[in-house]
Motif scaffolding. Structure first.
Motif, PDB file in Angstrom:
ATOM      1  N   PHE B 144       0.826  -1.211   0.000  1.00  0.00           N
ATOM      2  CA  PHE B 144       0.000   0.000   0.000  1.00  0.00           C
ATOM      3  C   PHE B 144       0.859   1.259   0.000  1.00  0.00           C
ATOM      4  O   PHE B 144       0.613   2.204  -0.765  1.00  0.00           O
ATOM      5  CB  PHE B 144      -0.937  -0.007   1.215  1.00  0.00           C
ATOM      6  CG  PHE B 144      -1.812   1.216   1.292  1.00  0.00           C
ATOM      7  CD1 PHE B 144      -2.982   1.302   0.558  1.00  0.00           C
ATOM      8  CD2 PHE B 144      -1.444   2.298   2.093  1.00  0.00           C
ATOM      9  CE1 PHE B 144      -3.777   2.451   0.621  1.00  0.00           C
ATOM     10  CE2 PHE B 144      -2.228   3.442   2.155  1.00  0.00           C
ATOM     11  CZ  PHE B 144      -3.396   3.514   1.412  1.00  0.00           C
ATOM     12  N   ARG B 147       2.510   1.915  -3.293  1.00  0.00           N
ATOM     13  CA  ARG B 147       1.562   2.351  -4.316  1.00  0.00           C
ATOM     14  C   ARG B 147       1.008   3.756  -4.024  1.00  0.00           C
ATOM     15  O   ARG B 147       1.069   4.643  -4.853  1.00  0.00           O
ATOM     16  CB  ARG B 147       0.411   1.339  -4.397  1.00  0.00           C
ATOM     17  CG  ARG B 147      -0.705   1.697  -5.342  1.00  0.00           C
ATOM     18  CD  ARG B 147      -0.279   1.609  -6.781  1.00  0.00           C
ATOM     19  NE  ARG B 147      -1.289   2.173  -7.669  1.00  0.00           N
ATOM     20  CZ  ARG B 147      -1.108   2.339  -8.968  1.00  0.00           C
ATOM     21  NH1 ARG B 147       0.018   1.993  -9.523  1.00  0.00           N
ATOM     22  NH2 ARG B 147      -2.046   2.862  -9.714  1.00  0.00           N
ATOM     23  N   GLU B 148       0.437   3.921  -2.844  1.00  0.00           N
ATOM     24  CA  GLU B 148      -0.346   5.134  -2.578  1.00  0.00           C
ATOM     25  C   GLU B 148       0.460   6.282  -1.982  1.00  0.00           C
ATOM     26  O   GLU B 148       0.042   7.418  -2.055  1.00  0.00           O
ATOM     27  CB  GLU B 148      -1.525   4.811  -1.645  1.00  0.00           C
ATOM     28  CG  GLU B 148      -2.491   3.772  -2.194  1.00  0.00           C
ATOM     29  CD  GLU B 148      -3.311   4.236  -3.385  1.00  0.00           C
ATOM     30  OE1 GLU B 148      -2.754   4.910  -4.274  1.00  0.00           O
ATOM     31  OE2 GLU B 148      -4.514   3.925  -3.428  1.00  0.00           O
ATOM     32  N   VAL B 149       1.572   5.991  -1.366  1.00  0.00           N
ATOM     33  CA  VAL B 149       2.392   7.078  -0.803  1.00  0.00           C
ATOM     34  C   VAL B 149       3.559   7.379  -1.744  1.00  0.00           C
ATOM     35  O   VAL B 149       3.807   8.528  -2.096  1.00  0.00           O
ATOM     36  CB  VAL B 149       2.894   6.734   0.617  1.00  0.00           C
ATOM     37  CG1 VAL B 149       3.737   7.861   1.175  1.00  0.00           C
ATOM     38  CG2 VAL B 149       1.705   6.455   1.539  1.00  0.00           C
ATOM     39  N   TYR B 154       2.464  -0.835 -10.461  1.00  0.00           N
ATOM     40  CA  TYR B 154       2.415  -2.204  -9.909  1.00  0.00           C
ATOM     41  C   TYR B 154       3.622  -3.044 -10.328  1.00  0.00           C
ATOM     42  O   TYR B 154       4.094  -3.882  -9.582  1.00  0.00           O
ATOM     43  CB  TYR B 154       1.127  -2.897 -10.343  1.00  0.00           C
ATOM     44  CG  TYR B 154      -0.082  -2.401  -9.593  1.00  0.00           C
ATOM     45  CD1 TYR B 154      -0.196  -2.601  -8.215  1.00  0.00           C
ATOM     46  CD2 TYR B 154      -1.105  -1.723 -10.241  1.00  0.00           C
ATOM     47  CE1 TYR B 154      -1.293  -2.127  -7.523  1.00  0.00           C
ATOM     48  CE2 TYR B 154      -2.210  -1.248  -9.544  1.00  0.00           C
ATOM     49  CZ  TYR B 154      -2.291  -1.458  -8.191  1.00  0.00           C
ATOM     50  OH  TYR B 154      -3.366  -0.999  -7.479  1.00  0.00           O
ATOM     51  N   LYS B 169      -0.961  -6.312  -6.832  1.00  0.00           N
ATOM     52  CA  LYS B 169      -2.274  -5.654  -6.954  1.00  0.00           C
ATOM     53  C   LYS B 169      -3.213  -6.124  -5.859  1.00  0.00           C
ATOM     54  O   LYS B 169      -3.923  -5.336  -5.231  1.00  0.00           O
ATOM     55  CB  LYS B 169      -2.897  -5.986  -8.315  1.00  0.00           C
ATOM     56  CG  LYS B 169      -2.351  -5.178  -9.452  1.00  0.00           C
ATOM     57  CD  LYS B 169      -3.137  -5.467 -10.724  1.00  0.00           C
ATOM     58  CE  LYS B 169      -2.511  -4.723 -11.887  1.00  0.00           C
ATOM     59  NZ  LYS B 169      -3.212  -4.947 -13.144  1.00  0.00           N
ATOM     60  N   ASN B 173      -5.021  -3.837  -3.052  1.00  0.00           N
ATOM     61  CA  ASN B 173      -6.484  -3.757  -2.993  1.00  0.00           C
ATOM     62  C   ASN B 173      -7.039  -4.245  -1.651  1.00  0.00           C
ATOM     63  O   ASN B 173      -7.990  -3.681  -1.116  1.00  0.00           O
ATOM     64  CB  ASN B 173      -7.101  -4.546  -4.149  1.00  0.00           C
ATOM     65  CG  ASN B 173      -6.828  -3.868  -5.483  1.00  0.00           C
ATOM     66  OD1 ASN B 173      -6.513  -2.676  -5.520  1.00  0.00           O
ATOM     67  ND2 ASN B 173      -6.932  -4.618  -6.565  1.00  0.00           N
ATOM     68  N   ARG B 176      -6.520  -1.499   0.724  1.00  0.00           N
ATOM     69  CA  ARG B 176      -7.515  -0.437   0.517  1.00  0.00           C
ATOM     70  C   ARG B 176      -8.846  -0.796   1.187  1.00  0.00           C
ATOM     71  O   ARG B 176      -9.486   0.038   1.830  1.00  0.00           O
ATOM     72  CB  ARG B 176      -7.759  -0.247  -0.983  1.00  0.00           C
ATOM     73  CG  ARG B 176      -6.653   0.501  -1.704  1.00  0.00           C
ATOM     74  CD  ARG B 176      -6.826   0.351  -3.192  1.00  0.00           C
ATOM     75  NE  ARG B 176      -5.947   1.230  -3.951  1.00  0.00           N
ATOM     76  CZ  ARG B 176      -5.749   1.116  -5.260  1.00  0.00           C
ATOM     77  NH1 ARG B 176      -6.343   0.146  -5.939  1.00  0.00           N
ATOM     78  NH2 ARG B 176      -4.953   1.948  -5.887  1.00  0.00           N
ATOM     79  N   LEU B 177      -9.236  -2.071   1.003  1.00  0.00           N
ATOM     80  CA  LEU B 177     -10.510  -2.505   1.598  1.00  0.00           C
ATOM     81  C   LEU B 177     -10.455  -2.456   3.111  1.00  0.00           C
ATOM     82  O   LEU B 177     -11.408  -2.017   3.771  1.00  0.00           O
ATOM     83  CB  LEU B 177     -10.843  -3.930   1.129  1.00  0.00           C
ATOM     84  CG  LEU B 177     -11.334  -4.059  -0.314  1.00  0.00           C
ATOM     85  CD1 LEU B 177     -11.407  -5.533  -0.728  1.00  0.00           C
ATOM     86  CD2 LEU B 177     -12.712  -3.407  -0.460  1.00  0.00           C
ATOM     87  N   LEU B 179      -8.569  -0.560   4.931  1.00  0.00           N
ATOM     88  CA  LEU B 179      -8.554   0.843   5.364  1.00  0.00           C
ATOM     89  C   LEU B 179      -9.947   1.446   5.270  1.00  0.00           C
ATOM     90  O   LEU B 179     -10.358   2.220   6.138  1.00  0.00           O
ATOM     91  CB  LEU B 179      -7.565   1.650   4.514  1.00  0.00           C
ATOM     92  CG  LEU B 179      -6.088   1.296   4.723  1.00  0.00           C
ATOM     93  CD1 LEU B 179      -5.201   2.048   3.736  1.00  0.00           C
ATOM     94  CD2 LEU B 179      -5.643   1.615   6.149  1.00  0.00           C
ATOM     95  N   LYS B 180     -10.654   1.065   4.214  1.00  0.00           N
ATOM     96  CA  LYS B 180     -12.023   1.600   4.068  1.00  0.00           C
ATOM     97  C   LYS B 180     -12.915   1.096   5.205  1.00  0.00           C
ATOM     98  O   LYS B 180     -13.754   1.841   5.728  1.00  0.00           O
ATOM     99  CB  LYS B 180     -12.598   1.162   2.725  1.00  0.00           C
ATOM    100  CG  LYS B 180     -14.006   1.654   2.483  1.00  0.00           C
ATOM    101  CD  LYS B 180     -14.523   1.189   1.153  1.00  0.00           C
ATOM    102  CE  LYS B 180     -16.038   1.153   1.150  1.00  0.00           C
ATOM    103  NZ  LYS B 180     -16.632   0.096   1.951  1.00  0.00           N
TER     104      LYS B 180
END
Lengths: 161, 192
Positions: B144, B147-149, B154, B169, B173, B176-177, B179-180
């Protein structure tokens, strides 16, 4: 277009990995589905916040410590690896030479005793490539003896034997 | 003195690949520039993965030493950033293997971040996100963050963490889930 399909495509959409056609369908669905739109908004907000997370810093002395380490630690290579072990090599080499000499002497200079054994067909039929050994076998046979003197090649090669 | 200033300016304008070429030729100014360019980014990622200031700094130091020593092994086919991050995460794995009995990436205490004071506007969201990232499993956390920071594609993430692209990937993902699930109420998400 249902929510299930859009939710399957939500991460590829977020990563820009959908086709133009898929993007159009997803965006059309998002315009009419609050649940999916909220979900996408959540992922986008997490990403945006992640992008803006504070950049952390190592201690003020980091670069000074790094430079000191680089000055102290020599650059490693195959040659420096061998060079570092030069003392070990220097010590090992004479030992190896002496050991080889001792082994060679013990196997070549010490005469092996001859051995009187009952003659058997195996030895009689053996065709030695050494003319000396062949001579011994024939000589013994010409004497009418039923015993054969078996002489190891190394010992016999030594003419003083 | 004038010459030094000119070289320093040139080094600042060099891209990563040009810097690597200079480092290969033994240019320590170029190496200093590379350290300046990457030390905070790398430290941030290493700290967020290891959650320990000293550990992150030790790994960072080993990483730069390797960059300097092994610069001749760098192949321009890879991006310099990917190469440096690959070294850093290898160093981290190696460090963690040595420390295995006492240090776990999933069970370490949290240390205070040494960052600039947070903006009151978004400070709460950042703190919540930092806490949620910290609670992710180590593999998901690394993927994560990369990818996001750090913003790696990928393919590069797969190279850095040594796994197939599909796995990279999948880890991002899943992170992400997770964290959501934790942050949905702060970031305005519905239930998936």
């Amino acid at each position: 277009m249902n929510c299930h399909w859009v939710k399957e495509k939500i991460f590829p959409y977020l990563d820009g990995e959908v086709t133009a056609e898929e993007r159009g369908k997803i965006e059309a669905h998002l315009a009419s589905c609050q649940s999916c739109a909220e979900e996408l908004a959540c992922f986008k907000n997490i990403r945006t916040t992640a992008h803006t997370l504070d950049e952390l810093k190592p201690s003020d002395y980091f670069e000074m410590r790094l430079k000191r380490r680089l000055q102290v630690t020599p650059k490693s290579s195959v040659w420096s690896f061998l060079w570092k072990r030069r003392l070990a090599w220097a010590a090992a080499l004479p030992v190896l030479v002496i050991l080889s000499f001792i082994i060679f002497r013990s196997s070549s200079s010490k005469p092996m005793p001859s051995l009187q054994v009952e003659a058997d067909y195996y030895y009689l039929e053996t065709e030695s490539e050494s003319p000396d050994i062949q001579y011994v076998v024939e000589k013994e046979l010409s004497n009418g003896s039923n015993q054969v003197l078996i002489v190891p090649v190394l010992s016999y090669a030594d003419k003083s034997y | 003195m004038r010459k030094d200033n000119r070289i320093r300016k040139d080094v600042k304008e060099c891209n990563d690949e040009e810097l690597m070429e200079l480092i290969k030729n033994g240019d320590t100014t170029a190496f200093d520039q590379m350290v300046k360019r990457y030390k905070n980014k790398l430290f941030s990622t290493l700290y967020r993965i290891t959650r320990n200031n000293d550990t992150a700094e030790d790994i960072l130091q080993e990483t730069f030493i390797k960059v300097f020593r092994k610069c001749r092994l760098y192949k321009p086919a890879y991006k310099v950033s990917t190469w440096i991050y690959t070294i850093a995460l290898n160093e981290m794995r190696s460090y963690m293997r040595k420390q295995k009995p006492t240090v776990s990436l999933d069970a370490m205490p949290t240390f205070a971040l040494t960052s600039d004071p947070p903006n009151p506007q978004d400070g709460l969201l950042k703190i919540k996100l930092e806490q949620a990232i910290e609670a992710l499993p180590a593999d998901y956390r690394s993927a994560f963050l990369l990818r996001e920071v750090d913003g790696f594609p990928y393919e590069d993430i797969a190279n850095i963490i040594k796994c197939p692209i599909g796995t990279a990937k999948s880890r991002v993902n899943r992170a992400r889930l997770m964290l959501k699930e934790k942050l949905g109420k702060f970031f305005g998400g519905g239930n998936r």
